[in-house]
Design a protein around this motif. Structure first.
Motif, PDB file in Angstrom:
ATOM      1  N   PRO A 105       1.016  -1.280  -0.078  1.00  0.00           N
ATOM      2  CA  PRO A 105       0.068  -0.037  -0.144  1.00  0.00           C
ATOM      3  C   PRO A 105       0.901   1.277  -0.016  1.00  0.00           C
ATOM      4  N   TRP A 106       1.975   1.140   0.245  1.00  0.00           N
ATOM      5  CA  TRP A 106       3.094   2.247   0.441  1.00  0.00           C
ATOM      6  C   TRP A 106       4.394   1.837   0.414  1.00  0.00           C
ATOM      7  N   VAL A 107       5.312   2.525   0.504  1.00  0.00           N
ATOM      8  CA  VAL A 107       7.029   2.262   0.439  1.00  0.00           C
ATOM      9  C   VAL A 107       7.123   1.963   2.025  1.00  0.00           C
ATOM     10  N   PHE A 108       8.102   0.825   1.999  1.00  0.00           N
ATOM     11  CA  PHE A 108       8.627   0.302   3.411  1.00  0.00           C
ATOM     12  C   PHE A 108      10.055   0.686   3.534  1.00  0.00           C
ATOM     13  N   LEU A 109      10.712   1.365   4.262  1.00  0.00           N
ATOM     14  CA  LEU A 109      12.081   1.543   4.388  1.00  0.00           C
ATOM     15  C   LEU A 109      12.880   0.500   5.392  1.00  0.00           C
ATOM     16  N   ASP A 110      13.641  -0.294   5.016  1.00  0.00           N
ATOM     17  CA  ASP A 110      14.328  -1.292   5.792  1.00  0.00           C
ATOM     18  C   ASP A 110      15.371  -0.423   6.488  1.00  0.00           C
ATOM     19  N   LEU A 111      15.653  -0.545   7.900  1.00  0.00           N
ATOM     20  CA  LEU A 111      16.426   0.447   8.540  1.00  0.00           C
ATOM     21  C   LEU A 111      17.711  -0.398   9.339  1.00  0.00           C
ATOM     22  N   SER A 112      18.537   0.362   9.470  1.00  0.00           N
ATOM     23  CA  SER A 112      19.885  -0.324   9.921  1.00  0.00           C
ATOM     24  C   SER A 112      19.606  -1.172  11.522  1.00  0.00           C
ATOM     25  N   ASP A 113      18.543  -0.516  12.071  1.00  0.00           N
ATOM     26  CA  ASP A 113      18.435  -1.285  13.433  1.00  0.00           C
ATOM     27  C   ASP A 113      17.514  -2.599  13.336  1.00  0.00           C
ATOM     28  N   GLY A 114      17.238  -3.080  12.220  1.00  0.00           N
ATOM     29  CA  GLY A 114      16.772  -4.156  11.919  1.00  0.00           C
ATOM     30  C   GLY A 114      14.967  -4.113  11.716  1.00  0.00           C
ATOM     31  N   THR A 115      14.622  -3.016  11.864  1.00  0.00           N
ATOM     32  CA  THR A 115      12.994  -2.634  11.642  1.00  0.00           C
ATOM     33  C   THR A 115      12.612  -2.270  10.289  1.00  0.00           C
ATOM     34  N   SER A 116      11.657  -2.135   9.957  1.00  0.00           N
ATOM     35  CA  SER A 116      11.002  -1.465   8.600  1.00  0.00           C
ATOM     36  C   SER A 116       9.900  -0.477   9.141  1.00  0.00           C
ATOM     37  N   LEU A 117       9.982   0.744   8.276  1.00  0.00           N
ATOM     38  CA  LEU A 117       9.361   1.829   8.593  1.00  0.00           C
ATOM     39  C   LEU A 117       8.530   1.994   7.466  1.00  0.00           C
ATOM     40  N   PRO A 118       7.206   2.095   7.570  1.00  0.00           N
ATOM     41  CA  PRO A 118       6.308   2.300   6.371  1.00  0.00           C
ATOM     42  C   PRO A 118       6.408   4.075   6.323  1.00  0.00           C
ATOM     43  N   ALA A 119       6.330   4.289   4.947  1.00  0.00           N
ATOM     44  CA  ALA A 119       6.592   5.566   4.843  1.00  0.00           C
ATOM     45  C   ALA A 119       5.343   5.849   3.659  1.00  0.00           C
ATOM     46  N   LEU A 120       4.240   6.495   4.334  1.00  0.00           N
ATOM     47  CA  LEU A 120       3.138   6.620   3.562  1.00  0.00           C
ATOM     48  C   LEU A 120       3.059   7.784   2.587  1.00  0.00           C
ATOM     49  N   GLY A 121       4.200   8.535   2.382  1.00  0.00           N
ATOM     50  CA  GLY A 121       4.401   9.470   1.350  1.00  0.00           C
ATOM     51  C   GLY A 121       4.508   9.209  -0.097  1.00  0.00           C
ATOM     52  N   ILE A 122       4.585   7.711  -0.037  1.00  0.00           N
ATOM     53  CA  ILE A 122       4.767   7.268  -1.737  1.00  0.00           C
ATOM     54  C   ILE A 122       3.635   6.100  -1.432  1.00  0.00           C
ATOM     55  N   GLN A 123       2.366   6.089  -2.040  1.00  0.00           N
ATOM     56  CA  GLN A 123       1.413   5.405  -2.308  1.00  0.00           C
ATOM     57  C   GLN A 123       0.864   4.925  -3.757  1.00  0.00           C
ATOM     58  N   PRO A 124       0.928   3.844  -4.095  1.00  0.00           N
ATOM     59  CA  PRO A 124       0.652   3.544  -5.552  1.00  0.00           C
ATOM     60  C   PRO A 124      -0.791   3.552  -5.659  1.00  0.00           C
ATOM     61  N   GLY A 125      -1.689   3.975  -4.739  1.00  0.00           N
ATOM     62  CA  GLY A 125      -2.984   4.094  -5.070  1.00  0.00           C
ATOM     63  C   GLY A 125      -3.592   4.438  -6.221  1.00  0.00           C
ATOM     64  N   ILE A 126      -3.992   5.737  -6.365  1.00  0.00           N
ATOM     65  CA  ILE A 126      -4.453   6.315  -7.403  1.00  0.00           C
ATOM     66  C   ILE A 126      -3.434   6.514  -8.728  1.00  0.00           C
ATOM     67  N   ALA A 127      -2.015   6.902  -8.276  1.00  0.00           N
ATOM     68  CA  ALA A 127      -1.029   7.304  -9.365  1.00  0.00           C
ATOM     69  C   ALA A 127      -0.050   6.112  -9.049  1.00  0.00           C
ATOM     70  N   LYS A 128      -0.425   4.978  -9.636  1.00  0.00           N
ATOM     71  CA  LYS A 128       0.802   3.999  -9.512  1.00  0.00           C
ATOM     72  C   LYS A 128       1.956   4.328 -10.208  1.00  0.00           C
ATOM     73  N   GLN A 129       2.098   4.796 -11.445  1.00  0.00           N
ATOM     74  CA  GLN A 129       3.433   5.061 -11.919  1.00  0.00           C
ATOM     75  C   GLN A 129       3.987   6.009 -11.434  1.00  0.00           C
ATOM     76  N   ARG A 130       3.413   7.169 -10.958  1.00  0.00           N
ATOM     77  CA  ARG A 130       4.285   8.366 -10.188  1.00  0.00           C
ATOM     78  C   ARG A 130       4.742   7.715  -8.894  1.00  0.00           C
ATOM     79  N   ALA A 131       4.012   6.813  -8.046  1.00  0.00           N
ATOM     80  CA  ALA A 131       4.869   6.108  -6.866  1.00  0.00           C
ATOM     81  C   ALA A 131       5.922   5.199  -7.072  1.00  0.00           C
ATOM     82  N   ILE A 132       5.833   4.618  -8.327  1.00  0.00           N
ATOM     83  CA  ILE A 132       6.978   3.667  -8.765  1.00  0.00           C
ATOM     84  C   ILE A 132       8.191   4.588  -9.189  1.00  0.00           C
TER      85      ILE A 132
END
Length: 152
Positions: A105-132
């Motif tokens: 549903p959005w971009v995930f950032l894999d972090l150096s502390d072993g966690t993954s952070l969802p980053a909702l600022g890039i979402q392929p919902g309405i504008a898939k090509q723009r999100a890619i």
């Protein structure tokens, strides 16, 4: 400047779901105006009841504005991820990988502390090509600016 860095967006750059944001902000304005107009046009309502209509419209608008808030701001020193209710500042070296897989549903950032952070600022919902394209740009920035050794 190498070919790899020539394709990078100029910093600072802000990634946000533009179409989704436009829809949400337009809906917020239409909703508030409509509910307020109904409150003012209904003659049998007391002032307190009219006020409750307007307050309800404002509460509904606050939810829509909250949904329109996400963004990712990349600058020289790192990335600021603004999600619905939280903001997190990351140094470039903390970002190991930028992921946008099919069905995400959005971009995930894999972090150096072993966690993954969802980053909702890039979402392929309405504008898939723009999100890619935005995810690729953020990935290229993270790879170019990371101080981690390749393959680690």
């Amino acid at each position: 400047m190498s070919d790899a860095t020539a394709d990078l967006p100029a910093l600072p750059v802000t990634f946000r779901p533009g179409r989704t944001r436009a829809v949400l902000l337009t809906a917020a304005v239409v909703l508030f105006v409509t509910i307020t107009a109904v409150a003012l046009l209904l003659e049998r309502l007391s002032p307190a009841e009219r006020l409750s209509f307007v307050v309800t419209a404002a509460l509904l608008d606050s939810v829509l504005l909250l949904l329109a808030r996400p963004r990712i701001v990349a600058d020289e020193s790192g990335v600021t991820v603004v999600n619905l209710t939280r903001t997190r500042r990351l140094e470039w070296a903390e970002i190991l990988r930028v992921n946008l897989r099919t069905g995400d549903p959005w971009v995930f950032l894999d972090l150096s502390d072993g966690t993954s952070l969802p980053a909702l600022g890039i979402q392929p919902g309405i504008a898939k090509q723009r999100a890619i394209a935005d995810a690729k740009a953020l990935r290229a920035l993270a790879e170019a600016r990371s101080t981690a050794e390749p393959g680690t």
